[in-house]
Design an enzyme around this catalytic site. Structure first.
Site, PDB file in Angstrom:
ATOM      1  N   CYS A  11      78.285 -31.140  21.956  1.00 39.06           N
ATOM      2  CA  CYS A  11      77.744 -30.100  24.170  1.00 39.06           C
ATOM      3  C   CYS A  11      77.488 -29.532  23.602  1.00 39.06           C
ATOM      4  O   CYS A  11      76.210 -28.777  22.389  1.00 39.06           O
ATOM      5  CB  CYS A  11      78.761 -29.843  24.209  1.00 39.06           C
ATOM      6  N   ARG A  17      83.321 -28.805  26.511  1.00 38.13           N
ATOM      7  CA  ARG A  17      83.098 -30.210  26.086  1.00 38.13           C
ATOM      8  C   ARG A  17      83.580 -30.982  24.900  1.00 38.13           C
ATOM      9  O   ARG A  17      84.273 -32.091  25.297  1.00 38.13           O
ATOM     10  CB  ARG A  17      82.024 -31.316  26.747  1.00 38.13           C
ATOM     11  N   ASP A 129      78.445 -30.170  32.698  1.00 36.27           N
ATOM     12  CA  ASP A 129      78.851 -29.268  31.927  1.00 36.27           C
ATOM     13  C   ASP A 129      79.688 -28.524  33.447  1.00 36.27           C
ATOM     14  O   ASP A 129      78.733 -28.557  34.237  1.00 36.27           O
ATOM     15  CB  ASP A 129      77.311 -27.931  31.420  1.00 36.27           C
TER      16      ASP A 129
HETATM   17  P1  4NP Z   1      80.108 -26.617  26.728  1.00 35.91           P
HETATM   18  O1  4NP Z   1      80.169 -26.068  27.782  1.00 35.91           O
HETATM   19  O2  4NP Z   1      78.063 -27.068  26.465  1.00 35.91           O
HETATM   20  O3  4NP Z   1      80.904 -28.001  26.834  1.00 35.91           O
HETATM   21  O4  4NP Z   1      80.640 -25.963  25.350  1.00 35.91           O
HETATM   22  C1  4NP Z   1      79.165 -24.458  27.930  1.00 35.91           C
HETATM   23  C2  4NP Z   1      79.623 -23.825  27.238  1.00 35.91           C
HETATM   24  C3  4NP Z   1      78.216 -22.101  27.391  1.00 35.91           C
HETATM   25  C4  4NP Z   1      77.819 -22.380  28.357  1.00 35.91           C
HETATM   26  C5  4NP Z   1      77.017 -23.576  28.929  1.00 35.91           C
HETATM   27  C6  4NP Z   1      77.757 -24.887  28.681  1.00 35.91           C
HETATM   28  N1  4NP Z   1      76.924 -21.160  28.480  1.00 35.91           N
HETATM   29  O5  4NP Z   1      75.721 -21.342  29.597  1.00 35.91           O
HETATM   30  O6  4NP Z   1      76.555 -20.577  27.681  1.00 35.91           O
END
Ligand code: 4NP
Length: 164
Positions: A11, A17, A129
């Site tokens: 991700c 995720r 997300d």
């Molecule tokens: P992930 O979620 O990609 O599912 O781990 C996110 C983690 C951090 C951020 C966005 C989505 N961020 O903007 O820092």
């Protein structure tokens, strides 16, 4: 015994995720008695959260469902596309970033969208997300990831998804 199938879940941040995908896949494969056939890991396309634990909000959601897990975020690297047999992207942005890292057709062929294994996707292509969402967003993502890893395991075990 043949070598394990190696699966990398990817991700953006590797804190919400993809760690859930990794740990839930491991859990459902163990439950199905085929855990020893797989080696799983997860990574993020960004460097934003390297070394961090999985997001507290998702771990709280999982714990309410009786599923506890941990981990430490890392960034995806080009070698991953050689080291893993399958690379599972959570959304189209992750998919495009992975395809940009891939240098060969063999590497590109390993990359799949997580939601393509969700029997209830109903045309949706992304595991959304939930970063800016309230608790309901995390519940929804948990359900999507749970269905998708079960679908992925079934696709591999039934021979519908060719690996290696
Ligand atoms: P992930 O979620 O990609 O599912 O781990 C996110 C983690 C951090 C951020 C966005 C989505 N961020 O903007 O820092």
């Amino acid at each position: 015994m043949s070598t394990p199938t190696r699966i990398l879940f990817v991700c953006l941040g590797n804190i919400i995720r993809s760690p859930l995908g990794e740990k839930l896949f491991e859990h459902v494969a163990n439950e199905a008695g085929v855990g020893e056939k797989y080696e799983v890991d997860s990574a993020g396309t960004s460097a934003y959260h390297i070394g961090e634990l999985p997001d507290e909000r998702m771990r709280r959601t999982a714990k309410r469902r009786g599923f506890a897990y941990s981990g430490s975020a890392r960034q995806v690297k080009p070698r991953d596309l050689d080291d893993f047999d399958l690379v599972i992207a959570m959304d189209m942005e992750n998919m495009h970033n992975l395809l940009a890292l891939a240098g060969t057709e063999e590497q590109r062929a390993k990359i799949h969208l997580m939601r393509s294994f969700d029997p209830d996707a109903d045309g949706a292509v992304a595991v959304p997300d939930p970063w800016y969402d309230g608790p309901q967003g995390f519940e929804t993502v948990y359900d999507i990831v749970d269905r998708s890893v079960r679908g992925l395991l079934h696709a591999i075990e039934s021979g519908n998804l060719k690996v290696k």
